[in-house]
Structures are given as C-alpha cells and as structure tokens.
Motif scaffolding. Structure first.
Motif, short mmCIF file in Angstrom:
data_model
loop_
_atom_site.label_atom_id
_atom_site.label_comp_id
_atom_site.label_asym_id
_atom_site.label_seq_id
_atom_site.Cartn_x
_atom_site.Cartn_y
_atom_site.Cartn_z
N ASP A 1 48.08 42.06 47.72
CA ASP A 1 47.10 41.86 48.43
C ASP A 1 46.18 43.24 47.38
OD1 ASP A 1 48.17 40.37 51.21
OD2 ASP A 1 49.09 42.47 51.28
N LEU A 2 44.83 42.65 47.87
CA LEU A 2 43.62 43.41 46.56
C LEU A 2 42.41 43.57 47.02
CD1 LEU A 2 44.68 41.43 43.14
CD2 LEU A 2 45.81 44.03 43.96
N SER A 3 41.49 44.45 46.86
CA SER A 3 40.36 45.14 46.60
C SER A 3 39.83 43.89 46.02
CB SER A 3 39.53 46.40 46.46
OG SER A 3 40.08 46.29 45.03
N GLU A 4 38.35 44.05 46.50
CA GLU A 4 37.59 42.48 45.68
C GLU A 4 37.72 43.02 43.80
OE1 GLU A 4 32.78 40.97 45.84
OE2 GLU A 4 33.96 41.40 46.80
N ASP A 5 37.46 44.38 43.54
CA ASP A 5 37.24 44.88 42.34
C ASP A 5 38.24 44.84 41.41
OD1 ASP A 5 34.93 45.74 42.56
OD2 ASP A 5 35.13 47.55 42.82
N ASN A 6 40.14 44.83 42.15
CA ASN A 6 41.27 44.68 41.59
C ASN A 6 41.13 43.49 40.96
OD1 ASN A 6 41.87 47.34 41.34
ND2 ASN A 6 42.24 47.85 43.42
N ALA A 7 41.12 42.13 41.91
CA ALA A 7 41.71 40.80 42.19
C ALA A 7 41.02 40.92 41.01
CB ALA A 7 40.70 40.07 43.74
N THR A 8 39.44 40.91 40.16
CA THR A 8 38.55 40.40 39.69
C THR A 8 39.35 41.10 38.61
OG1 THR A 8 36.42 40.51 40.50
CG2 THR A 8 36.36 40.28 38.35
N ARG A 9 39.92 42.17 38.62
CA ARG A 9 40.61 42.97 37.43
C ARG A 9 41.79 42.12 36.95
NH1 ARG A 9 43.07 48.78 38.69
NH2 ARG A 9 44.43 47.78 37.39
N LEU A 10 43.02 41.14 38.20
CA LEU A 10 43.82 40.30 37.31
C LEU A 10 43.14 39.28 37.08
CD1 LEU A 10 46.76 40.53 37.84
CD2 LEU A 10 46.37 39.21 40.87
N ARG A 11 42.36 38.81 37.74
CA ARG A 11 42.11 37.38 37.41
C ARG A 11 41.45 37.64 35.94
NH1 ARG A 11 40.60 36.65 42.56
NH2 ARG A 11 42.21 35.00 43.65
N GLU A 12 40.62 38.66 36.02
CA GLU A 12 40.22 38.59 34.02
C GLU A 12 40.85 39.26 33.06
OE1 GLU A 12 36.65 42.07 34.58
OE2 GLU A 12 35.55 40.26 35.39
N SER A 13 42.00 39.70 32.95
CA SER A 13 43.32 40.92 32.87
C SER A 13 43.94 38.79 32.11
CB SER A 13 44.43 41.16 33.20
OG SER A 13 43.43 41.82 33.79
N LEU A 14 44.50 37.85 33.40
CA LEU A 14 44.98 36.89 32.87
C LEU A 14 44.79 35.48 32.14
CD1 LEU A 14 47.28 36.81 36.07
CD2 LEU A 14 47.86 37.52 33.86
N ALA A 15 42.77 35.73 32.10
CA ALA A 15 41.90 34.42 31.66
C ALA A 15 42.52 33.66 31.14
CB ALA A 15 40.66 34.82 32.17
N ALA A 16 43.02 34.64 29.71
CA ALA A 16 42.85 34.29 28.43
C ALA A 16 44.17 33.39 28.03
CB ALA A 16 42.86 35.26 27.29
N PHE A 17 44.70 34.05 28.79
CA PHE A 17 45.79 33.43 29.20
C PHE A 17 46.61 31.78 30.16
CE2 PHE A 17 47.28 37.78 28.79
CZ PHE A 17 48.15 37.45 27.03
N VAL A 18 45.73 32.11 31.60
CA VAL A 18 45.51 31.08 32.01
C VAL A 18 44.52 30.20 31.38
CG1 VAL A 18 44.38 29.64 34.34
CG2 VAL A 18 46.00 31.65 33.73
N SER A 19 43.98 29.78 30.23
CA SER A 19 43.01 29.18 29.65
C SER A 19 43.87 28.66 28.84
CB SER A 19 41.94 29.61 29.59
OG SER A 19 41.70 30.62 28.26
N SER A 20 45.01 28.93 28.12
CA SER A 20 45.72 28.34 27.18
C SER A 20 46.79 27.95 27.84
CB SER A 20 46.14 29.17 26.19
OG SER A 20 45.20 30.86 25.71
N ALA A 21 47.36 28.04 29.24
CA ALA A 21 48.57 27.62 29.39
C ALA A 21 48.33 26.32 29.81
CB ALA A 21 48.97 28.57 30.60
N ARG A 22 48.88 25.59 30.60
CA ARG A 22 49.30 23.97 31.08
C ARG A 22 50.12 24.20 32.29
NH1 ARG A 22 52.87 24.20 27.42
NH2 ARG A 22 54.92 24.46 27.15
N ARG A 23 49.59 23.32 33.63
CA ARG A 23 49.96 23.31 34.32
C ARG A 23 51.10 22.67 35.06
NH1 ARG A 23 46.16 23.91 39.30
NH2 ARG A 23 47.57 23.53 40.50
N ALA A 24 52.21 23.70 35.68
CA ALA A 24 53.35 22.80 35.61
C ALA A 24 53.91 23.04 36.77
CB ALA A 24 54.16 24.63 34.65
N GLY A 25 53.58 21.51 38.07
CA GLY A 25 53.79 21.54 39.05
C GLY A 25 53.39 22.57 39.77
#
Length: 116
Positions: A34-58
């Motif tokens: 459970d996250l506030s808007e700021d922390n949810a944004t921070r989490l997504r931004e932290s993972l963005a580079a990894f997610v954009s380089s990854a492939r979906r798996a199921g």
C-alpha cells in the motif's frame, strides 16, 4: 442500528495515507504494498529502466502463445480436449484402436494430421 465501516489504506513505507495497493512480482514471488501517490510514483520510476528492458513472462494482461518442443503453437486446455476428442473420433472411425483417456499415440496423431 446502522453501522458505518471505513477502511483506510496506510502507506507501508512512511505511514502516511495510501491511495493504492501496488502489486508486483520478483523472482517468482508475488508482492503487494500500500503506497501514497508519491511513493507509488517513486517505486514505478525506480523500476522503469528495468521494466522497459525486460520481456513479459506470463501473468495477467496479454499472453503470448506458448510453443511445444516441435515449435508448433500450444493450444489451451479446452482446445486440447476438443482436439483430442476429434482425433479419437476420427481414429475409431478409421480402424485405429485408441483409449478414451491419456496420451494419443504418435502414429495416430500423424495419420490424423495427414488425413485429406
């Protein structure tokens, strides 16, 4: 007597008011936080580079067709059952001995695929 029940989400990082539950997976394990808007944004931004380089798996969302070892697309289990029933019906009508359950012999499958 009337009751009013309120559920409040509390940010699991800093204790502030949370606005959403974020679900994610890492190394085969599912998580939610459970996250506030700021922390949810921070989490997504932290993972963005990894997610954009990854492939979906199921998982949920669009699914890609799985393939068998021979490279042919894999059918869903309901399609598998329908295909198996069709093969068995054809095999019996054409003099092959085939069981009601279990794996269908490769020679029967080959003959079914080669039918005209």
């Amino acid at each position: 007597m009337a009751q009013k029940v309120e559920t409040r989400l509390v940010d699991d990082i800093d204790g502030s008011e949370a606005v959403e539950t974020v679900r994610f997976a890492l190394e085969g394990r599912q998580y939610e936080i459970d996250l506030s808007e700021d922390n949810a944004t921070r989490l997504r931004e932290s993972l963005a580079a990894f997610v954009s380089s990854a492939r979906r798996a199921g998982g949920s969302g669009s699914r890609t067709a799985r393939s068998t070892a021979s490279g042919t697309p894999r059918r869903s289990s309901s399609a598998d059952r329908e295909h198996g029933a069709a093969v068995r019906e054809w095999a019996r009508a054409n003099g092959f001995e085939v069981s009601d359950r279990g794996r269908i012999a490769a020679d029967i499958l080959k003959a079914y695929e080669a039918r005209s």
